[in-house]
Design an enzyme around this catalytic site. Structure first.
Site, PDB file in Angstrom:
ATOM      1  N   ALA A  69     -13.834  14.036 -23.818  1.00 54.73           N
ATOM      2  CA  ALA A  69     -12.680  13.291 -23.331  1.00 54.73           C
ATOM      3  C   ALA A  69     -11.518  14.232 -23.017  1.00 54.73           C
ATOM      4  O   ALA A  69     -11.380  15.300 -23.609  1.00 54.73           O
ATOM      5  CB  ALA A  69     -12.250  12.258 -24.366  1.00 54.73           C
TER       6      ALA A  69
ATOM      7  N   GLY B 156     -17.621  13.360 -25.722  1.00 53.93           N
ATOM      8  CA  GLY B 156     -17.965  12.428 -24.654  1.00 53.93           C
ATOM      9  C   GLY B 156     -18.995  12.970 -23.697  1.00 53.93           C
ATOM     10  O   GLY B 156     -19.723  12.213 -23.055  1.00 53.93           O
TER      11      GLY B 156
ATOM     12  N   GLU C  33     -22.153  12.090 -25.166  1.00 53.66           N
ATOM     13  CA  GLU C  33     -22.321  10.644 -25.021  1.00 53.66           C
ATOM     14  C   GLU C  33     -22.783  10.268 -23.618  1.00 53.66           C
ATOM     15  O   GLU C  33     -23.606   9.360 -23.451  1.00 53.66           O
ATOM     16  CB  GLU C  33     -21.015   9.941 -25.392  1.00 53.66           C
ATOM     17  CG  GLU C  33     -20.739  10.029 -26.891  1.00 53.66           C
ATOM     18  CD  GLU C  33     -19.389   9.469 -27.289  1.00 53.66           C
ATOM     19  OE1 GLU C  33     -19.346   8.597 -28.179  1.00 53.66           O
ATOM     20  OE2 GLU C  33     -18.372   9.919 -26.728  1.00 53.66           O
TER      21      GLU C  33
ATOM     22  N   GLU D  34     -15.417  15.392 -32.558  1.00 49.78           N
ATOM     23  CA  GLU D  34     -14.279  14.468 -32.680  1.00 49.78           C
ATOM     24  C   GLU D  34     -13.681  14.417 -34.081  1.00 49.78           C
ATOM     25  O   GLU D  34     -12.463  14.241 -34.234  1.00 49.78           O
ATOM     26  CB  GLU D  34     -14.707  13.052 -32.267  1.00 49.78           C
ATOM     27  CG  GLU D  34     -14.929  12.862 -30.785  1.00 49.78           C
ATOM     28  CD  GLU D  34     -16.353  13.174 -30.346  1.00 49.78           C
ATOM     29  OE1 GLU D  34     -16.718  12.792 -29.220  1.00 49.78           O
ATOM     30  OE2 GLU D  34     -17.098  13.806 -31.128  1.00 49.78           O
TER      31      GLU D  34
END
Length: 314
Positions: free
Chosen positions: A90, A140, A143, A163
């Site tokens: 992110a 991310g 992900e 994270e």
């Protein structure tokens, strides 16, 4: 306190000095699409230097995967990253936009919904989607790879969920996907410490399906043409993982995390998400837990302080 001391050594590659970032020309923070003669569409994440998931890139990725999925001329889809990076996760600098409306704004729609939306589009594609992990896939970025139906990784690449080192949890469905592909003894340390997995270990754990021996996009394209769609969201959590959870595996991990990182709230939230994945609820029910816990962490004083420290490292 290993969860506090490790982070900024692992994140230092991303907490890049501003002078270094100035060496990169301004580029469109988006995705580039090209359809090969064999009908495989290659979607490239482009946001130098680490192809982070800023809002414009997320929107572009979601729109392009949706269009390609509906195009009868497209036979399969490969997602990869520009340069030597798959995706660094992110765009942390944009989190201020999520915080702006305040926690009351997220009673109906959690703060990580934009990440869930793009992952769901990839996951639900009727065309086989393969991640060509050409470099680091972190947060991310991993992900996105897990939202794809299959994953091919470069021998020198690595994957991870850092994270927790910012007082957060993987908010793009990672807490629900990783227990469905990796054994608990691999998934939990990844989530609770942020330690990355190199290609060989990721393959052995089931996080990726193959290690490229040549051109990674070419090998991913062949996989896209030869295998049916296989979304992780449709997989049950393996019985072996469920047995470990019911046998107290999560409780032991929680006690250890609390002992080694006293006062840190993210590990407990992560364990609650994994528990939701492993104790009989549906994938969507688990996502509700993940979204709720991510939102709470995002607005926590602790995560705010760690994010401030992260940017001061830059």
């Amino acid at each position: 306190a290993f969860l506090v001391e490790i982070p900024f050594r692992l994140w230092r590659w991303w907490a890049t000095p501003v002078a270094f970032l100035d060496n990169f020309p301004a580029v469109a923070m988006t995705t580039k699409c090209a359809v090969r003669p064999d009908g495989v569409a290659v979607v490239t994440l482009e946001n130098a230097p680490v192809n982070s998931l800023c809002k414009t890139l997320i929107v572009s990725l979601q729109e392009n995967v949706a269009k390609l999925s509906a195009d009868p001329a497209v036979k399969g889809i490969v997602i990869t990253g520009a340069g030597n990076f798959f995706c660094g996760g992110a765009e942390i600098s944009e989190f201020a936009q999520l915080l702006g409306p305040g926690p009351e704004a997220y009673k109906e729609r959690h703060a990580s919904q934009q990440f869930h939306d793009v992952m769901d589009v990839i996951d639900a594609s009727p065309k086989t989607v393969v991640a060509a992990i050409n470099g680091m896939a972190l947060g991310g970025g991993l992900e996105v790879a897990l939202a794809c139906h299959y994953r091919v990784i470069s021998p020198k690449a690595s994957v991870g969920f850092p994270e927790v080192q910012l007082g957060l949890l993987p908010g793009g469905e990672g807490t629900q996907r990783i227990p469905r592909v990796a054994p608990l003894e691999v998934a939990l340390p990844m989530l609770l410490t942020g330690a990355p997995q190199k290609a060989e270990k990721a393959k052995k754990a089931g996080i990726v399906d193959a290690i490229a021996s040549g051109d990674i996009v070419e090998e991913a394209a062949k996989m896209a043409l030869s295998k049916p769609p296989a979304p992780i969201s449709k997989r049950p959590v393996p019985n072996a993982t469920r047995f470990k959870v019911y046998g107290g595996g999560l409780d032991g991990a929680a006690a250890q995390a609390v002992a080694k990182a006293k006062g840190m709230i993210a590990p407990e939230a992560i364990i609650e998400c994994v528990r939701a994945a492993c104790t009989g609820g549906s994938f969507k029910e688990g996502l509700q837990v993940e979204g709720r816990e991510f939102t709470k962490l995002l607005f926590s004083v602790q995560s705010g302080a760690l994010r401030h420290l992260f940017f001061s490292e830059k």
